[in-house]
Design an enzyme around this catalytic site. Sequence first.
Site, short mmCIF file in Angstrom:
data_model
loop_
_atom_site.label_atom_id
_atom_site.label_comp_id
_atom_site.label_asym_id
_atom_site.label_seq_id
_atom_site.Cartn_x
_atom_site.Cartn_y
_atom_site.Cartn_z
N GLU A 1 -11.40 -11.03 13.13
CA GLU A 1 -10.44 -10.07 13.68
C GLU A 1 -11.22 -8.91 14.27
O GLU A 1 -12.30 -8.55 13.79
CB GLU A 1 -9.53 -9.56 12.58
CG GLU A 1 -8.64 -10.61 11.97
CD GLU A 1 -7.54 -9.98 11.10
OE1 GLU A 1 -6.44 -9.78 11.62
OE2 GLU A 1 -7.81 -9.68 9.93
N SER B 1 -10.65 -6.00 13.88
CA SER B 1 -10.66 -4.90 12.91
C SER B 1 -11.83 -5.02 11.93
O SER B 1 -11.69 -4.68 10.76
CB SER B 1 -9.34 -4.90 12.16
OG SER B 1 -9.10 -6.18 11.59
N ARG C 1 0.84 -1.21 0.00
CA ARG C 1 0.00 0.00 0.00
C ARG C 1 0.87 1.24 0.00
O ARG C 1 1.75 1.38 0.85
CB ARG C 1 -0.91 0.02 1.22
CG ARG C 1 -1.94 -1.05 1.12
CD ARG C 1 -2.99 -0.96 2.17
NE ARG C 1 -3.69 -2.23 2.16
CZ ARG C 1 -4.63 -2.59 3.01
NH1 ARG C 1 -4.99 -1.76 3.95
NH2 ARG C 1 -5.20 -3.76 2.91
N ASP D 1 -13.06 -2.47 -0.07
CA ASP D 1 -12.96 -3.70 -0.87
C ASP D 1 -13.90 -4.80 -0.41
O ASP D 1 -13.84 -5.93 -0.90
CB ASP D 1 -11.52 -4.21 -0.92
CG ASP D 1 -10.99 -4.62 0.45
OD1 ASP D 1 -11.39 -4.00 1.45
OD2 ASP D 1 -10.18 -5.56 0.52
N ASP E 1 -16.15 -1.94 4.13
CA ASP E 1 -15.02 -1.10 3.73
C ASP E 1 -14.88 -1.07 2.21
O ASP E 1 -15.70 -1.66 1.48
CB ASP E 1 -13.72 -1.56 4.42
CG ASP E 1 -13.20 -2.88 3.88
OD1 ASP E 1 -14.00 -3.65 3.33
OD2 ASP E 1 -11.99 -3.13 4.03
N LYS F 1 -11.78 -12.60 4.61
CA LYS F 1 -12.90 -12.16 5.40
C LYS F 1 -13.95 -11.62 4.44
O LYS F 1 -13.64 -11.25 3.32
CB LYS F 1 -12.48 -11.11 6.43
CG LYS F 1 -11.69 -9.92 5.92
CD LYS F 1 -11.14 -9.14 7.10
CE LYS F 1 -10.54 -7.81 6.68
NZ LYS F 1 -9.07 -7.92 6.46
N SER G 1 -7.97 -1.23 0.50
CA SER G 1 -8.97 -1.59 1.50
C SER G 1 -9.68 -0.39 2.14
O SER G 1 -10.38 0.33 1.45
CB SER G 1 -8.32 -2.46 2.57
OG SER G 1 -9.30 -3.05 3.36
N HIS G 2 -9.44 -0.18 3.43
CA HIS G 2 -10.15 0.89 4.15
C HIS G 2 -9.44 2.23 4.04
O HIS G 2 -9.92 3.23 4.55
CB HIS G 2 -10.28 0.51 5.62
CG HIS G 2 -8.94 0.22 6.24
ND1 HIS G 2 -8.24 -0.93 5.98
CD2 HIS G 2 -8.16 0.96 7.05
CE1 HIS G 2 -7.09 -0.91 6.63
NE2 HIS G 2 -7.01 0.23 7.29
N ASP H 1 -14.33 -6.55 2.43
CA ASP H 1 -14.03 -7.66 3.33
C ASP H 1 -14.34 -7.34 4.79
O ASP H 1 -14.42 -8.24 5.62
CB ASP H 1 -12.60 -8.20 3.15
CG ASP H 1 -11.53 -7.13 3.25
OD1 ASP H 1 -11.88 -5.96 3.46
OD2 ASP H 1 -10.34 -7.47 3.13
N ARG H 2 -14.51 -6.06 5.12
CA ARG H 2 -14.85 -5.70 6.51
C ARG H 2 -16.34 -5.39 6.65
O ARG H 2 -16.98 -4.99 5.67
CB ARG H 2 -14.09 -4.45 6.95
CG ARG H 2 -12.61 -4.62 6.97
CD ARG H 2 -11.98 -3.36 7.50
NE ARG H 2 -10.54 -3.53 7.56
CZ ARG H 2 -9.74 -2.87 8.37
NH1 ARG H 2 -10.24 -1.96 9.18
NH2 ARG H 2 -8.45 -3.09 8.36
N THR I 1 -2.03 -10.94 13.46
CA THR I 1 -2.93 -10.06 12.71
C THR I 1 -2.76 -10.26 11.21
O THR I 1 -1.65 -10.26 10.70
CB THR I 1 -2.60 -8.60 13.08
OG1 THR I 1 -2.84 -8.44 14.47
CG2 THR I 1 -3.46 -7.64 12.29
C1 VG1 Z 1 -5.26 -3.99 9.69
C2 VG1 Z 1 -6.01 -4.78 10.73
C3 VG1 Z 1 -5.91 -6.27 10.43
C4 VG1 Z 1 -6.41 -6.54 9.01
C5 VG1 Z 1 -5.65 -5.66 8.03
C6 VG1 Z 1 -6.16 -5.80 6.62
O1 VG1 Z 1 -3.89 -4.32 9.74
O2 VG1 Z 1 -5.53 -4.51 12.01
O3 VG1 Z 1 -6.65 -6.98 11.38
O4 VG1 Z 1 -6.22 -7.88 8.67
O5 VG1 Z 1 -5.76 -4.29 8.40
O6 VG1 Z 1 -7.52 -5.47 6.53
P1 VG1 Z 1 -2.82 -3.41 10.49
O7 VG1 Z 1 -1.50 -4.07 10.22
O8 VG1 Z 1 -2.94 -2.03 9.91
O9 VG1 Z 1 -3.22 -3.41 11.92
V1 VG1 Z 1 -8.12 -4.82 5.11
O10 VG1 Z 1 -9.74 -4.82 5.19
O11 VG1 Z 1 -7.37 -3.29 5.23
O12 VG1 Z 1 -7.43 -5.71 3.89
CO CO Z 2 -10.59 -4.48 3.39
#
Ligand code: VG1
Ligand code: CO
Length: 561
Positions: free
Chosen positions: A375, A377, A24, A289, A287, A388, A116-117, A291-292, A356
Amino acid sequence: MSLTSYTKATKPFEGQKPGTSGLRKAVKVFETEHYTENFVQCILSAMSGSLTGCSLVVGGDGRYFCKKAVDIIIKMCAANGVRKLLVGQDGILSTPCVSCVIRQQQTAGGIVLTASHNPGGPDADFGIKFNIANGGPAPDAVTNKMYDISKTIVEYRICPELQCDISKIGTQEFTVDNRPFTVEVIDSVGDYVTYMKEIFDFGAIKNLLRGTNGQPLKILIDAMHGVTGPYVRRIFLEELGASLNSAVNIVPLENFGGHHPDPNLTYAADLVKAMKEGDFGFGAAFDGDGDRNMILGHKAFFVTPSDSVAVIADNTDYIPYFKKHGVKGLARSMPTGCAIDRVAEKKGVEVFEVPTGWKYFGNLMDAGRLSICGEESFGTGSNHIREKDGIWAVLAWLSILAGRNMSVEQVLLSHWGTYGRNFFTRYDYENCESAPCNKMMAALDAMCDDASLVGKELSHDGKTYNIAKIDNFAYTDPIDGSVAKKQGLRVLMSDGSRVVFRLSGTGSSGATVRMYVESYEADPSTFTKDAQDVLKPLVEIALSLANLKEYTGRQEPTVIT
Ligand code: VG1
Ligand code: CO
């Protein structure tokens, strides 16, 4: 006419290291000449043995730069000997849908274009992630290989003349270097919707929404202008017959309307506000993409993701997929609240605590030892795919509400009544300076070796905790024996309460500190208390133990979930 591919000379870029979930960076970085091409070549080269003649899935969340990236990937896959690409129409595929298509079409993997988010747009973020043949995010061994290749790359292969229209569903055939190359543009939602109809009882959910057995349930689904829009339209409006006002922000936008497409109480504030007005009995958001997910009940009653996965695991009787396949094991990421552990204990199934990131669940699922996991998150899912899955989580919740004929709040109260309540909160300090945050983590790490801390009493506002153990979480995968170290600092208290500190692996610049705080209560009189009130003393203890305000220079977190 046969097209010809070329080798282009390039130089390595620093920092093409995939994080928790892919690479990213700011869009501006991906737009740097050769930057995207380099990383795509690293993905393809890391596949080495399985690349020639294979099929891959390509799709993303529709954010700015997705279409450009799809075009580059098509041209480079053609040049690298890939036989066929399955591309979502207009480049649109949710992350769970990519996983679903990889598995159903048995491709060698897929490339997911999303941050993602993280926000989108020319001045925001982009991301590229590789999923392997089981449909799940590439494990560390594969992403490390990509990173290694990125450090020495000198050339990439591309077929610049190949023009492919991804706006129309259908198959296009090309000849590249005298080899056949096929691009099949697929309906972004088709396979996924069919699968959801197998997993859940759509009839039961329809009856719930219509009120066949009581009051109709009014739902409000917020796609936050992310990729789930078309899925929400097809599933909730067309298949389940929810009224038009049940879904908002369902047109995917390249910049998500300028918002963070992150389903939590802060960034999905509009949904929370609408739910508080009390017209709707169930609310959800996803979110960028897809998955959340965030689940809300009447008047915005908030279900923590840690509770959500525990409730789903406890109510699998209402989901046909689990009746058919059974429930093997359960799992959560380390910082996630431990509610699901209690469900596993009662059901007599294994429970796993992994680092994680969803990639750590894949092996357990493939080995038939894991059925449902989540998770904190806002990630919830099962072994139906290897990501997810936000829409799946909402369908699971609606199935439970239908089966139990209860409201969201009633389901939670009943759950806590059986198991007690694991209060949980996460504080995020986004975009801090990296150097002091690294120092803070090093100082916490040093505490692991300080035996004098064990048994130490920490008090705040009348609450006292005793340190039982401090460690830096390490995980050995029970299936392939791979080891992941330094996955977060854990301060474990003697009463089972926990504090965890981690640095995020999904940011595109600077450091984001995450602090997770959890405490268990068995006393029913506490169940309806506000989590922030209950956890306040432990939060204060954690902040001062880590000297967090001093290191980060922040008095308040950016986001509390
Ligand atoms: C975060 C979350 C983690 C999740 C990851 C990807 O990672 O804490 O639980 O799997 O995002 O989610 P980090 O390293 O920033 O804590 V997604 O929906 O952004 O692919
Ligand atoms: Co996501």
